[in-house]
Scaffold this motif. Structure first.
Motif, PDB file in Angstrom:
ATOM      1  N   THR A  30       7.870 -22.047 -57.985  1.00 39.75           N
ATOM      2  CA  THR A  30       9.039 -21.254 -57.655  1.00 39.75           C
ATOM      3  C   THR A  30       8.691 -20.350 -56.486  1.00 39.75           C
ATOM      4  O   THR A  30       7.610 -19.760 -56.445  1.00 39.75           O
ATOM      5  CB  THR A  30       9.469 -20.390 -58.857  1.00 39.75           C
ATOM      6  N   GLU A  31       9.604 -20.218 -55.538  1.00 41.02           N
ATOM      7  CA  GLU A  31       9.364 -19.316 -54.418  1.00 41.02           C
ATOM      8  C   GLU A  31       9.584 -17.884 -54.869  1.00 41.02           C
ATOM      9  O   GLU A  31      10.496 -17.587 -55.639  1.00 41.02           O
ATOM     10  CB  GLU A  31      10.294 -19.640 -53.248  1.00 41.02           C
ATOM     11  N   PHE A  32       8.744 -16.977 -54.383  1.00 42.61           N
ATOM     12  CA  PHE A  32       8.868 -15.556 -54.705  1.00 42.61           C
ATOM     13  C   PHE A  32       8.901 -14.769 -53.403  1.00 42.61           C
ATOM     14  O   PHE A  32       7.915 -14.681 -52.687  1.00 42.61           O
ATOM     15  CB  PHE A  32       7.712 -15.100 -55.587  1.00 42.61           C
ATOM     16  N   LYS A  33      10.095 -14.242 -53.096  1.00 43.64           N
ATOM     17  CA  LYS A  33      10.305 -13.505 -51.856  1.00 43.64           C
ATOM     18  C   LYS A  33      11.088 -12.239 -52.172  1.00 43.64           C
ATOM     19  O   LYS A  33      11.994 -12.237 -53.000  1.00 43.64           O
ATOM     20  CB  LYS A  33      11.088 -14.359 -50.853  1.00 43.64           C
ATOM     21  N   LEU A  34      10.739 -11.128 -51.498  1.00 52.35           N
ATOM     22  CA  LEU A  34      11.422  -9.861 -51.694  1.00 52.35           C
ATOM     23  C   LEU A  34      11.961  -9.367 -50.364  1.00 52.35           C
ATOM     24  O   LEU A  34      11.207  -9.226 -49.394  1.00 52.35           O
ATOM     25  CB  LEU A  34      10.470  -8.812 -52.292  1.00 52.35           C
ATOM     26  N   ASN A  35      13.271  -9.104 -50.317  1.00 53.06           N
ATOM     27  CA  ASN A  35      13.935  -8.607 -49.115  1.00 53.06           C
ATOM     28  C   ASN A  35      14.285  -7.127 -49.307  1.00 53.06           C
ATOM     29  O   ASN A  35      15.088  -6.793 -50.189  1.00 53.06           O
ATOM     30  CB  ASN A  35      15.213  -9.393 -48.838  1.00 53.06           C
ATOM     31  N   PHE A  36      13.721  -6.258 -48.489  1.00 52.85           N
ATOM     32  CA  PHE A  36      14.025  -4.830 -48.529  1.00 52.85           C
ATOM     33  C   PHE A  36      14.910  -4.520 -47.328  1.00 52.85           C
ATOM     34  O   PHE A  36      14.498  -4.701 -46.181  1.00 52.85           O
ATOM     35  CB  PHE A  36      12.734  -4.011 -48.485  1.00 52.85           C
ATOM     36  N   ILE A  37      16.142  -4.037 -47.598  1.00 52.72           N
ATOM     37  CA  ILE A  37      17.114  -3.879 -46.522  1.00 52.72           C
ATOM     38  C   ILE A  37      17.804  -2.520 -46.598  1.00 52.72           C
ATOM     39  O   ILE A  37      17.791  -1.849 -47.631  1.00 52.72           O
ATOM     40  CB  ILE A  37      18.183  -4.998 -46.554  1.00 52.72           C
ATOM     41  N   ASN A  38      18.408  -2.123 -45.477  1.00 52.08           N
ATOM     42  CA  ASN A  38      19.288  -0.956 -45.377  1.00 52.08           C
ATOM     43  C   ASN A  38      18.621   0.329 -45.856  1.00 52.08           C
ATOM     44  O   ASN A  38      19.191   1.106 -46.613  1.00 52.08           O
ATOM     45  CB  ASN A  38      20.597  -1.190 -46.155  1.00 52.08           C
ATOM     46  N   GLY A  39      17.396   0.551 -45.420  1.00 54.18           N
ATOM     47  CA  GLY A  39      16.729   1.814 -45.731  1.00 54.18           C
ATOM     48  C   GLY A  39      16.192   1.923 -47.141  1.00 54.18           C
ATOM     49  O   GLY A  39      16.014   3.035 -47.647  1.00 54.18           O
ATOM     50  N   TYR A  40      15.922   0.786 -47.794  1.00 47.73           N
ATOM     51  CA  TYR A  40      15.389   0.851 -49.159  1.00 47.73           C
ATOM     52  C   TYR A  40      14.016   1.519 -49.160  1.00 47.73           C
ATOM     53  O   TYR A  40      13.692   2.299 -50.048  1.00 47.73           O
ATOM     54  CB  TYR A  40      15.296  -0.551 -49.751  1.00 47.73           C
ATOM     55  N   ASN A  41      13.191   1.219 -48.159  1.00 44.94           N
ATOM     56  CA  ASN A  41      11.863   1.812 -48.047  1.00 44.94           C
ATOM     57  C   ASN A  41      11.753   2.491 -46.686  1.00 44.94           C
ATOM     58  O   ASN A  41      12.165   1.934 -45.667  1.00 44.94           O
ATOM     59  CB  ASN A  41      10.776   0.740 -48.188  1.00 44.94           C
TER      60      ASN A  41
END
Length: 417
Positions: A30-41
């Protein structure tokens, strides 16, 4: 002889096929990818991937600001990981978040922030019919303010203050409410999707001239805080606060307020809370109009806690739950550290995962032993059955958070040692 030959050949073919079907196969990936967007970090962040039992660190990936963190193909469909990220709130306070997930599905996760950077300033003048009022209330895309008014007046001003949050399209929305509970008198007005010049002081004038009748809201449980918000778009991302109030002494189960039925809301959010020394609850209801009655679920959670092992034991739930959440916090200097764990509601034991020193050594002011007495919560959505459903709704779906449910209930049990 020929018959015997074909019979033996058939047996060999059969055995070969069985061995191929029943023998070892490569594990599903299974692919495991994390997208952090719009000032999350805001600054430096890390994602820590653990072994299936959660005891061993397998991989660490570092990222800066909003980014894509890609672990590629992983052998399991579920696993354990921790995210460390931070935000600078209101210009000075730094919030360091440590969020751990236990036995959750892998896939392509999205974490969306709200772009908390300083946008500029704002001042507001409010005009309304002459009269005696208790309070003037202002709701905006960024925050709310309220001032007590114990005189006859026809205007009130909110002076310039910093603005950190705008609508997603970089506009400003405003709502004003002027009222007297004793006289059952209220007026409101609003300005929606107003242009906002970044980096400047923006001035707005609201005419609060729409009369409002009183609305009585009754709950089957006490509450010491109520919040009413309106969603301004179909995606339920743009919100504005219409009313809120704290009750510091005697918590009611009924209040009188004022809500404009003509306000162009797509939906309304009604939020109530109740706090004691031993527990607290919060309940959200999303509806087409503000309801007269609220029915709060009766679910509860209990647990024991071992401070040496940082471990909850004997976790027991009465009623319905989709997931459990553990929570620790401490404050040092100008930094908050908040550690949360989300885990399946079926667990009876929950242990805080270990953070590798190569990460904690880079976290300024971090002290793993400084976290105070923890809380443990159950969380229940009306549209979910377990943590897999919750993750699918919040992190793996293209829908916004408030589009995925109509009710959310959290009951928090406070560990006291």
């Amino acid at each position: 002889m020929k018959t015997l030959y074909f019979l033996m050949l058939a047996i060999l073919i059969f055995l070969f096929n069985r061995c191929s079907e029943d023998g070892p196969t490569s594990p599903a990936e299974t692919e495991f990818k994390l997208n952090f967007i719009n000032g999350y970090n805001a600054q430096q962040g890390w994602v820590i991937l653990y072994s299936s039992d959660g005891k061993k660190v397998k991989k660490i990936k570092q990222f800066t600001g909003d980014a894509i963190v890609n672990f590629g193909k992983v052998e399991k469909s579920k696993g354990n990981f921790t995210i460390i990220f931070n935000r600078i709130i209101r210009g000075s306070l730094k919030f360091n978040y440590i969020t751990s997930y236990i036995s959750v599905p892998f896939g392509e996760w999205t974490f969306e922030g709200n772009d908390y950077g300083l946008k500029g300033k704002m001042s507001v003048d409010i005009n309304y019919p002459v009269g005696e009022y208790d309070q003037c209330y202002l709701g905006t895309s960024d925050y709310y303010d309220s001032d007590a008014l114990y005189d006859s007046s026809s205007s009130h001003s909110f002076s310039a203050r910093d603005v950190y949050v705008l609508n997603p399209n970089q506009t400003m929305s405003l709502y004003s409410l002027i009222f007297s509970l004793a006289r059952d008198t209220a007026y409101c007005g609003w300005l929606l999707n107003q242009p906002y010049d970044l980096g400047k002081e923006n001035h707005y004038i609201i005419d609060a001239s729409i009369p409002l009748p009183p609305l009585t809201i009754t709950s089957d449980k006490q509450f010491d805080y109520i919040l009413i918000q309106a969603f301004l778009d179909d995606n339920l991302k743009k919100r504005i606060r219409l009313f809120s109030d704290y009750f510091s002494e005697e918590s009611p189960n009924q209040i009188k307020t004022f809500v404009a039925n003509s306000f162009p809301a797509k939906k309304f959010l009604i939020h109530t809370e109740y706090n004691t020394d031993n527990y607290r609850y919060e309940y959200d209801k999303i509806a087409n109009q503000v309801p007269n009655t609220i029915n709060v679920p009766n679910s509860t959670i209990r647990a024991d806690y071992n401070d040496i092992l940082k471990q909850f034991t004997n976790i027991s739930i009465t009623g319905s739950a989709d997931e459990i959440k553990a929570y620790w916090v401490y404050f040092t200097g100008s930094s908050f550290f908040i550690w949360r764990i989300y885990a399946p509601h079926t667990l009876q034991t929950l242990t805080r995962p270990t953070l590798p020193t190569e990460v904690t050594s880079k976290l300024q002011h971090f002290d793993g032993n400084a976290f105070g007495s923890p809380d443990i919560s159950l969380i229940d959505f009306d549209t979910a059955e377990n943590i897999e459903d919750v993750i699918q709704m919040i992190n793996l779906s293209n829908k916004s958070y408030y589009q995925n449910h109509n009710e959310r209930f959290e009951y928090m049990y406070r560990i006291r040692q």
